[in-house]
Design a protein around this motif. Sequence first.
Motif, PDB file in Angstrom:
ATOM      1  N   ALA A 342       0.829  -1.206   0.000  1.00  0.00           N
ATOM      2  CA  ALA A 342       0.000   0.000   0.000  1.00  0.00           C
ATOM      3  C   ALA A 342       0.863   1.255   0.000  1.00  0.00           C
ATOM      4  O   ALA A 342       0.571   2.234  -0.709  1.00  0.00           O
ATOM      5  CB  ALA A 342      -0.925  -0.013   1.225  1.00  0.00           C
ATOM      6  N   ALA A 343       1.952   1.236   0.788  1.00  0.00           N
ATOM      7  CA  ALA A 343       2.854   2.396   0.838  1.00  0.00           C
ATOM      8  C   ALA A 343       3.538   2.614  -0.511  1.00  0.00           C
ATOM      9  O   ALA A 343       3.653   3.759  -0.986  1.00  0.00           O
ATOM     10  CB  ALA A 343       3.897   2.184   1.943  1.00  0.00           C
ATOM     11  N   ALA A 344       3.977   1.519  -1.145  1.00  0.00           N
ATOM     12  CA  ALA A 344       4.623   1.631  -2.454  1.00  0.00           C
ATOM     13  C   ALA A 344       3.650   2.165  -3.495  1.00  0.00           C
ATOM     14  O   ALA A 344       4.019   2.973  -4.362  1.00  0.00           O
ATOM     15  CB  ALA A 344       5.160   0.265  -2.879  1.00  0.00           C
ATOM     16  N   ARG A 345       2.390   1.718  -3.405  1.00  0.00           N
ATOM     17  CA  ARG A 345       1.388   2.179  -4.365  1.00  0.00           C
ATOM     18  C   ARG A 345       1.108   3.678  -4.172  1.00  0.00           C
ATOM     19  O   ARG A 345       0.909   4.414  -5.137  1.00  0.00           O
ATOM     20  CB  ARG A 345       0.121   1.348  -4.198  1.00  0.00           C
ATOM     21  CG  ARG A 345      -0.892   1.564  -5.317  1.00  0.00           C
ATOM     22  CD  ARG A 345      -2.013   0.532  -5.252  1.00  0.00           C
ATOM     23  NE  ARG A 345      -1.505  -0.789  -5.626  1.00  0.00           N
ATOM     24  CZ  ARG A 345      -1.373  -1.807  -4.765  1.00  0.00           C
ATOM     25  NH1 ARG A 345      -1.688  -1.647  -3.508  1.00  0.00           N
ATOM     26  NH2 ARG A 345      -0.904  -2.973  -5.180  1.00  0.00           N
ATOM     27  N   ARG A 346       1.090   4.125  -2.927  1.00  0.00           N
ATOM     28  CA  ARG A 346       0.871   5.561  -2.679  1.00  0.00           C
ATOM     29  C   ARG A 346       2.004   6.396  -3.257  1.00  0.00           C
ATOM     30  O   ARG A 346       1.789   7.457  -3.848  1.00  0.00           O
ATOM     31  CB  ARG A 346       0.735   5.799  -1.165  1.00  0.00           C
ATOM     32  CG  ARG A 346      -0.609   5.390  -0.590  1.00  0.00           C
ATOM     33  CD  ARG A 346      -0.806   5.973   0.794  1.00  0.00           C
ATOM     34  NE  ARG A 346       0.187   5.493   1.729  1.00  0.00           N
ATOM     35  CZ  ARG A 346       0.042   4.403   2.483  1.00  0.00           C
ATOM     36  NH1 ARG A 346      -1.076   3.679   2.380  1.00  0.00           N
ATOM     37  NH2 ARG A 346       0.991   4.026   3.324  1.00  0.00           N
ATOM     38  N   LEU A 347       3.242   5.911  -3.062  1.00  0.00           N
ATOM     39  CA  LEU A 347       4.395   6.634  -3.633  1.00  0.00           C
ATOM     40  C   LEU A 347       4.327   6.677  -5.155  1.00  0.00           C
ATOM     41  O   LEU A 347       4.647   7.698  -5.789  1.00  0.00           O
ATOM     42  CB  LEU A 347       5.692   5.962  -3.179  1.00  0.00           C
ATOM     43  CG  LEU A 347       6.070   6.131  -1.706  1.00  0.00           C
ATOM     44  CD1 LEU A 347       7.313   5.315  -1.373  1.00  0.00           C
ATOM     45  CD2 LEU A 347       6.319   7.612  -1.381  1.00  0.00           C
ATOM     46  N   GLU A 348       3.882   5.564  -5.740  1.00  0.00           N
ATOM     47  CA  GLU A 348       3.773   5.518  -7.199  1.00  0.00           C
ATOM     48  C   GLU A 348       2.718   6.513  -7.690  1.00  0.00           C
ATOM     49  O   GLU A 348       2.932   7.218  -8.694  1.00  0.00           O
ATOM     50  CB  GLU A 348       3.399   4.098  -7.629  1.00  0.00           C
ATOM     51  CG  GLU A 348       3.370   3.901  -9.144  1.00  0.00           C
ATOM     52  CD  GLU A 348       3.047   2.464  -9.520  1.00  0.00           C
ATOM     53  OE1 GLU A 348       2.801   2.218 -10.719  1.00  0.00           O
ATOM     54  OE2 GLU A 348       3.038   1.604  -8.616  1.00  0.00           O
ATOM     55  N   VAL A 349       1.597   6.586  -6.984  1.00  0.00           N
ATOM     56  CA  VAL A 349       0.545   7.527  -7.351  1.00  0.00           C
ATOM     57  C   VAL A 349       1.055   8.960  -7.238  1.00  0.00           C
ATOM     58  O   VAL A 349       0.797   9.808  -8.103  1.00  0.00           O
ATOM     59  CB  VAL A 349      -0.705   7.317  -6.463  1.00  0.00           C
ATOM     60  CG1 VAL A 349      -1.719   8.460  -6.668  1.00  0.00           C
ATOM     61  CG2 VAL A 349      -1.367   5.986  -6.787  1.00  0.00           C
ATOM     62  N   LEU A 350       1.805   9.256  -6.159  1.00  0.00           N
ATOM     63  CA  LEU A 350       2.362  10.595  -5.977  1.00  0.00           C
ATOM     64  C   LEU A 350       3.321  10.953  -7.107  1.00  0.00           C
ATOM     65  O   LEU A 350       3.340  12.097  -7.598  1.00  0.00           O
ATOM     66  CB  LEU A 350       3.071  10.681  -4.624  1.00  0.00           C
ATOM     67  CG  LEU A 350       2.158  10.741  -3.391  1.00  0.00           C
ATOM     68  CD1 LEU A 350       2.994  10.675  -2.116  1.00  0.00           C
ATOM     69  CD2 LEU A 350       1.336  12.034  -3.405  1.00  0.00           C
ATOM     70  N   GLU A 351       4.137   9.983  -7.524  1.00  0.00           N
ATOM     71  CA  GLU A 351       5.069  10.226  -8.625  1.00  0.00           C
ATOM     72  C   GLU A 351       4.317  10.576  -9.911  1.00  0.00           C
ATOM     73  O   GLU A 351       4.694  11.509 -10.642  1.00  0.00           O
ATOM     74  CB  GLU A 351       5.944   8.999  -8.850  1.00  0.00           C
ATOM     75  CG  GLU A 351       6.972   8.781  -7.733  1.00  0.00           C
ATOM     76  CD  GLU A 351       7.736   7.480  -7.920  1.00  0.00           C
ATOM     77  OE1 GLU A 351       7.410   6.732  -8.873  1.00  0.00           O
ATOM     78  OE2 GLU A 351       8.651   7.218  -7.120  1.00  0.00           O
ATOM     79  N   TRP A 352       3.232   9.832 -10.193  1.00  0.00           N
ATOM     80  CA  TRP A 352       2.454  10.111 -11.400  1.00  0.00           C
ATOM     81  C   TRP A 352       1.769  11.468 -11.315  1.00  0.00           C
ATOM     82  O   TRP A 352       1.644  12.194 -12.312  1.00  0.00           O
ATOM     83  CB  TRP A 352       1.418   9.008 -11.624  1.00  0.00           C
ATOM     84  CG  TRP A 352       1.984   7.806 -12.317  1.00  0.00           C
ATOM     85  CD1 TRP A 352       2.232   6.585 -11.780  1.00  0.00           C
ATOM     86  CD2 TRP A 352       2.388   7.742 -13.675  1.00  0.00           C
ATOM     87  NE1 TRP A 352       2.774   5.747 -12.708  1.00  0.00           N
ATOM     88  CE2 TRP A 352       2.882   6.426 -13.900  1.00  0.00           C
ATOM     89  CE3 TRP A 352       2.405   8.657 -14.748  1.00  0.00           C
ATOM     90  CZ2 TRP A 352       3.369   6.009 -15.124  1.00  0.00           C
ATOM     91  CZ3 TRP A 352       2.884   8.234 -15.980  1.00  0.00           C
ATOM     92  CH2 TRP A 352       3.365   6.926 -16.163  1.00  0.00           C
ATOM     93  N   ILE A 353       1.315  11.844 -10.122  1.00  0.00           N
ATOM     94  CA  ILE A 353       0.695  13.160  -9.944  1.00  0.00           C
ATOM     95  C   ILE A 353       1.702  14.264 -10.244  1.00  0.00           C
ATOM     96  O   ILE A 353       1.394  15.256 -10.928  1.00  0.00           O
ATOM     97  CB  ILE A 353       0.133  13.303  -8.518  1.00  0.00           C
ATOM     98  CG1 ILE A 353      -1.078  12.389  -8.342  1.00  0.00           C
ATOM     99  CG2 ILE A 353      -0.246  14.747  -8.216  1.00  0.00           C
ATOM    100  CD1 ILE A 353      -1.611  12.345  -6.922  1.00  0.00           C
TER     101      ILE A 353
END
Length: 372
Positions: A342-353
């Motif tokens: 879940a933490a990795a997915r949040r970081l990935e979403v932030l990177e795309w944003i």
Amino acid sequence: MTTLPTRLRIEKGTAYALFAYDVGQSVDLDEAERRMTTIKERSRIKHKRRAPAYFDYTPAPLRIGADTEPLAIGRFRTNPGVDLLLYDFGAVSVTYTIPLSGAFSDLLSLSQDLYDHEQLLAESRRRVEDLLAAVGEAVERPHVVDSVEDYVIYHIEASAPSLTGSDLIKDYAQAVAQVLRSESQSLAEQEIQDAIGYRLSFGPDDIAVIDWNAALLLGQDMEAVLAVLEFANVELLEMRLLDRHLDRALDEAYETLSKHRWTGLHLPGAVRTELEPIAQLQVDSAILFERVTNTLKLFGDQYLARIHRLTSQRFHLESWDASITRKLHTLESIYGKLTAQAAARRLEVLEWIIIVLIGLSIVVSLIAGPGH
């Protein structure tokens, strides 16, 4: 069918029929004591010899007496009244007492009558339901589970002829094994040794023979041994239920982990929602495990500590303990992997944003043209 000894007679004795139930997540014993209007006391172990006072129940369970009509069990009858012992970790032990006198051979018919005795099972469950209604909000998450752990203890205080512990094992091993196993047929030597193999004496005139479904005690002042056996029966119930709950938690955690492994898109907060019940089960299980395993303190009384250790071996409590500990660690590992995902997915979403925002700023600057 074997011929049991007829010359041996029980002059004074008692059979204890125990039924253990799980009734909730935890119990506020002080509040439960305030709500009860019947005879009650905080139970303490009476040590066979001197021992530090702090080696006892922590906290002390609440013992409650209730009136009941005698129940017929073959040619025997229970005493009027029943005892209920309420533990803080949400368990109740119900005890019916049956006076014993007459031929030792009568114990075999009693043991067979007590085996899965439907009337006693129904009566004990009704007593637990009545108790739960009486203590009300003192119990957190109240319920009465379908599972029940029953156990029978035969206590012989005096016999004719008088027996020592070694006499009982040497001369009446076959009879004792048949009573403990509720078996009318003669048993093979291996089966006899298995039935009577877990035994312990404090002095020459007493002995405790502990089997899976029943125990036989010979001697005076055996109240402490009775208390330890009663607690071990409750402990076995709680270990079984806890193991079952952890199996369910592991199934849910593995299903969640497998689902996340193959799907990449999740709504905000979805992972946290899925993790919450797993985390709750993990915490509840760990707290219950600690409460059950730390309730009884017997290290100051070596005899009772050995009785508990022997009973634990007979009930395979160490195996349940190891299984629960392993499953708790596995659940923690799965929960950790899900949290990390879940933490990795949040970081990935932030990177795309961030990438999208940078891209938008470039597009806006190009559209606006020079000078803007």
